[in-house]
Scaffold this active site. Structure first.
Site, PDB file in Angstrom:
ATOM      1  N   HIS A 240       0.858  -1.188   0.000  1.00 10.72           N
ATOM      2  CA  HIS A 240       0.000   0.000   0.000  1.00 10.72           C
ATOM      3  C   HIS A 240       0.890   1.232   0.000  1.00 10.72           C
ATOM      4  O   HIS A 240       2.078   1.160   0.343  1.00 10.72           O
ATOM      5  CB  HIS A 240      -0.924   0.013   1.216  1.00 10.72           C
ATOM      6  CG  HIS A 240      -0.206  -0.197   2.514  1.00 10.72           C
ATOM      7  ND1 HIS A 240       0.575   0.766   3.093  1.00 10.72           N
ATOM      8  CD2 HIS A 240      -0.132  -1.283   3.312  1.00 10.72           C
ATOM      9  CE1 HIS A 240       1.095   0.306   4.212  1.00 10.72           C
ATOM     10  NE2 HIS A 240       0.686  -0.952   4.364  1.00 10.72           N
TER      11      HIS A 240
ATOM     12  N   GLY B 200      16.195 -19.800   6.382  1.00 13.18           N
ATOM     13  CA  GLY B 200      15.072 -19.750   7.312  1.00 13.18           C
ATOM     14  C   GLY B 200      14.676 -18.338   7.697  1.00 13.18           C
ATOM     15  O   GLY B 200      15.516 -17.499   7.994  1.00 13.18           O
TER      16      GLY B 200
ATOM     17  N   ALA C  27      19.662 -16.521   6.306  1.00 10.39           N
ATOM     18  CA  ALA C  27      18.546 -16.658   7.239  1.00 10.39           C
ATOM     19  C   ALA C  27      18.230 -15.334   7.928  1.00 10.39           C
ATOM     20  O   ALA C  27      19.120 -14.579   8.299  1.00 10.39           O
ATOM     21  CB  ALA C  27      18.879 -17.718   8.285  1.00 10.39           C
TER      22      ALA C  27
ATOM     23  N   ARG D  81      28.892 -10.710  -1.065  1.00  9.66           N
ATOM     24  CA  ARG D  81      29.910 -11.207  -1.991  1.00  9.66           C
ATOM     25  C   ARG D  81      29.242 -11.862  -3.182  1.00  9.66           C
ATOM     26  O   ARG D  81      28.075 -12.227  -3.132  1.00  9.66           O
ATOM     27  CB  ARG D  81      30.875 -12.172  -1.321  1.00  9.66           C
ATOM     28  CG  ARG D  81      30.325 -13.541  -0.978  1.00  9.66           C
ATOM     29  CD  ARG D  81      31.430 -14.414  -0.366  1.00  9.66           C
ATOM     30  NE  ARG D  81      30.952 -15.687   0.054  1.00  9.66           N
ATOM     31  CZ  ARG D  81      30.967 -16.803  -0.679  1.00  9.66           C
ATOM     32  NH1 ARG D  81      31.459 -16.775  -1.900  1.00  9.66           N
ATOM     33  NH2 ARG D  81      30.536 -17.941  -0.196  1.00  9.66           N
TER      34      ARG D  81
END
Length: 111
Positions: free
Chosen positions: A30, A68, A86, A109
């Site tokens: 939005h 994760g 993660a 990198r």
């Protein structure tokens, strides 16, 4: 496991992509400015939603690995072969064959 894909727009995932637990892909968004976000002349009796929303596509290239808890925001493209660390929040495009981490996610990198 425990992934969330908010697909109000197209989510494209290439071949051989690894997606870890708790990854979130959000296409819905939005406007940031309140005046742009609110529906003009809105009232509880109207049949309109009070807020202006839209959605942008997400593209994840082949061979990527999303660690994760990664969050990918609307309109982002992650290039082929890229690894996202993660817990990263991907706010902008990430080029191919990169290792990118952090909040906001940044390339650290090339591969």
């Amino acid at each position: 496991m425990n992934c969330t894909f908010v697909d109000c727009n197209k989510i494209t995932i290439g071949d051989n992509v690894l997606i870890a637990s708790n990854v979130q892909l959000y296409t819905a968004t939005h406007p940031v400015e309140l005046s742009d976000r609110l529906t003009p002349d809105w009232s509880p009796e109207s049949e309109q939603y009070f807020c202006q929303t839209y959605a942008l596509p997400i593209e994840i290239g082949s061979g990527c690995w999303l660690g994760g808890g990664v969050i990918v925001l609307p309109g982002v493209t992650i290039g082929t072969g890229t690894v996202i660390g993660a817990g990263s929040v991907v706010t902008k495009d990430i080029p191919e064959n990169s290792v990118a981490v952090g909040n906001p996610c940044r390339v650290i990198r090339k591969i």
